[in-house]
Design an enzyme around this catalytic site. Sequence first.
Site, PDB file in Angstrom:
ATOM      1  N   ILE A 117       0.839  -1.207   0.000  1.00 42.73           N
ATOM      2  CA  ILE A 117       0.000   0.000   0.000  1.00 42.73           C
ATOM      3  C   ILE A 117       0.867   1.247   0.000  1.00 42.73           C
ATOM      4  O   ILE A 117       0.597   2.208  -0.736  1.00 42.73           O
ATOM      5  CB  ILE A 117      -0.957  -0.013   1.204  1.00 42.73           C
ATOM      6  CG1 ILE A 117      -1.957  -1.157   1.075  1.00 42.73           C
ATOM      7  CG2 ILE A 117      -1.689   1.318   1.327  1.00 42.73           C
ATOM      8  CD1 ILE A 117      -2.824  -1.377   2.307  1.00 42.73           C
ATOM      9  N   GLU A 166     -13.841   0.127  16.866  1.00 42.64           N
ATOM     10  CA  GLU A 166     -14.674   0.268  15.666  1.00 42.64           C
ATOM     11  C   GLU A 166     -15.985  -0.488  15.814  1.00 42.64           C
ATOM     12  O   GLU A 166     -15.969  -1.653  16.220  1.00 42.64           O
ATOM     13  CB  GLU A 166     -13.901  -0.233  14.437  1.00 42.64           C
ATOM     14  CG  GLU A 166     -12.679   0.614  14.132  1.00 42.64           C
ATOM     15  CD  GLU A 166     -12.009   0.240  12.819  1.00 42.64           C
ATOM     16  OE1 GLU A 166     -12.390  -0.787  12.210  1.00 42.64           O
ATOM     17  OE2 GLU A 166     -11.111   0.971  12.385  1.00 42.64           O
ATOM     18  N   ALA A 192      -4.321   2.771   7.894  1.00 37.36           N
ATOM     19  CA  ALA A 192      -3.851   1.461   8.351  1.00 37.36           C
ATOM     20  C   ALA A 192      -4.732   0.982   9.500  1.00 37.36           C
ATOM     21  O   ALA A 192      -5.858   0.537   9.271  1.00 37.36           O
ATOM     22  CB  ALA A 192      -2.376   1.553   8.753  1.00 37.36           C
ATOM     23  N   ARG A 193      -4.260   1.093  10.743  1.00 38.34           N
ATOM     24  CA  ARG A 193      -4.997   0.614  11.902  1.00 38.34           C
ATOM     25  C   ARG A 193      -5.106   1.707  12.952  1.00 38.34           C
ATOM     26  O   ARG A 193      -4.138   2.424  13.228  1.00 38.34           O
ATOM     27  CB  ARG A 193      -4.302  -0.624  12.509  1.00 38.34           C
ATOM     28  CG  ARG A 193      -4.437  -1.870  11.637  1.00 38.34           C
ATOM     29  CD  ARG A 193      -5.885  -2.316  11.555  1.00 38.34           C
ATOM     30  NE  ARG A 193      -6.077  -3.554  10.825  1.00 38.34           N
ATOM     31  CZ  ARG A 193      -6.371  -3.616   9.524  1.00 38.34           C
ATOM     32  NH1 ARG A 193      -6.468  -2.504   8.821  1.00 38.34           N
ATOM     33  NH2 ARG A 193      -6.575  -4.784   8.947  1.00 38.34           N
ATOM     34  N   ASP A 225      -9.136   6.726   8.694  1.00 34.12           N
ATOM     35  CA  ASP A 225     -10.066   5.730   8.162  1.00 34.12           C
ATOM     36  C   ASP A 225     -10.223   4.559   9.123  1.00 34.12           C
ATOM     37  O   ASP A 225     -10.999   3.652   8.851  1.00 34.12           O
ATOM     38  CB  ASP A 225      -9.573   5.227   6.798  1.00 34.12           C
ATOM     39  CG  ASP A 225     -10.570   4.295   6.125  1.00 34.12           C
ATOM     40  OD1 ASP A 225     -11.739   4.695   5.965  1.00 34.12           O
ATOM     41  OD2 ASP A 225     -10.176   3.162   5.790  1.00 34.12           O
ATOM     42  N   ASP A 238      11.025   1.927   7.599  1.00 31.82           N
ATOM     43  CA  ASP A 238      10.573   0.546   7.762  1.00 31.82           C
ATOM     44  C   ASP A 238      11.797  -0.293   8.086  1.00 31.82           C
ATOM     45  O   ASP A 238      12.600  -0.611   7.191  1.00 31.82           O
ATOM     46  CB  ASP A 238       9.892   0.028   6.493  1.00 31.82           C
ATOM     47  CG  ASP A 238       9.200  -1.317   6.698  1.00 31.82           C
ATOM     48  OD1 ASP A 238       9.703  -2.111   7.519  1.00 31.82           O
ATOM     49  OD2 ASP A 238       8.179  -1.582   6.038  1.00 31.82           O
ATOM     50  N   HIS A 294     -13.502   3.143   7.912  1.00 32.17           N
ATOM     51  CA  HIS A 294     -12.640   2.004   7.566  1.00 32.17           C
ATOM     52  C   HIS A 294     -13.033   1.407   6.206  1.00 32.17           C
ATOM     53  O   HIS A 294     -13.247   0.199   6.076  1.00 32.17           O
ATOM     54  CB  HIS A 294     -12.685   0.926   8.649  1.00 32.17           C
ATOM     55  CG  HIS A 294     -11.426   0.112   8.700  1.00 32.17           C
ATOM     56  ND1 HIS A 294     -10.959  -0.472   9.849  1.00 32.17           N
ATOM     57  CD2 HIS A 294     -10.519  -0.215   7.733  1.00 32.17           C
ATOM     58  CE1 HIS A 294      -9.837  -1.126   9.606  1.00 32.17           C
ATOM     59  NE2 HIS A 294      -9.549  -0.982   8.323  1.00 32.17           N
TER      60      HIS A 294
END
Length: 333
Positions: free
Chosen positions: A154, A264, A234-235, A259, A173, A283
């Site tokens: 992504i 949730e 992402a999360r 998002d 990363d 989401h």
Amino acid sequence: MTTILVTGPRLDAAAVTLAQERGATLAFMPPYADEASLIAAVRETGACAILSRMGRVSAAVIAAAPALRVIAKHGAGVDNIDLAAAAERGIPVLSVPGGNAVSVAEHTMASVLAVTKQLAVLDAGMRAGRWDKPGFLGREIAGLRMGLVGIGAIARATARMAQGFGLQLSAYDPHAPDAVFAEAGVERIADLETLLAQSDILSLHCPLTAETRNLLDARRLAQLPQGAVVVNTARGGLIDEAALLEAVRAGHLSGAALDSFAAEPPGADHPFFAEPRILLSPHVAGVTAEAGARVARAAVQGALDIIEGRPVPPERIANRHLLRQNAPAAEGV
């Protein structure tokens, strides 16, 4: 009979057809069914596979399914599945890396533009009868510095799109080789703090783990430049939500786009709803017809391959390292 329990109300038609052609029955659940409902469903259906869409697949759900042989995620993120509990039973958890990368990357860039151009705020003003042109000052994104936390599929798709807008790209990363950064045309940054300090736009693209939970806390948010924007497709657990809200209200961040959320769906009284500079979506970054077709078919295919004893690419098995640690239980996977 092969029964796949889908933790959601629907699946792409092509994936449904694939399951039927291979002799599988799909049993659908309401959105975000609670643990007790899922336990009842796996017992009633005798499911040998769970296709995880909405809600959690907990250790209790896994324990209640004696016939369970595989859990397939409808997407890439598997933080809603108890990987260790599955591995203890020798059950592989499959994901679909990159299946919705283009859709999520598009949503990421749409969010960047919407927040930096203040589209939601301007739209609300128009609907309230205001003409906010006097005093308004916009911002170009060309030439701004965009930092990516994570360089997976992504993030790389986002980088390709961002380059078209003239953004300067860098990423952090620690798990990716140098070749991935070079191929994406993204500068590698060795530590997160350096990335934060030089990111006018910060976009999160990493999994939620014990190490990354609340990755962006008050201290790290303060390291972003004045007026920076945070985008999270992402999360939700990656961000300390109270700290983010305070950073926006204090004016240190000019805005944010989220998002995903720590819980949730978020409660009706969540303070984000009262802050117009935080753009919210439920989401759905990866929820497109095109991505849905790719991901659903891959998830069903993978689940059936495991059940039928066919090989699955190792990179799709999210708990493969845990399975190795439980080798006697996982024998034959």
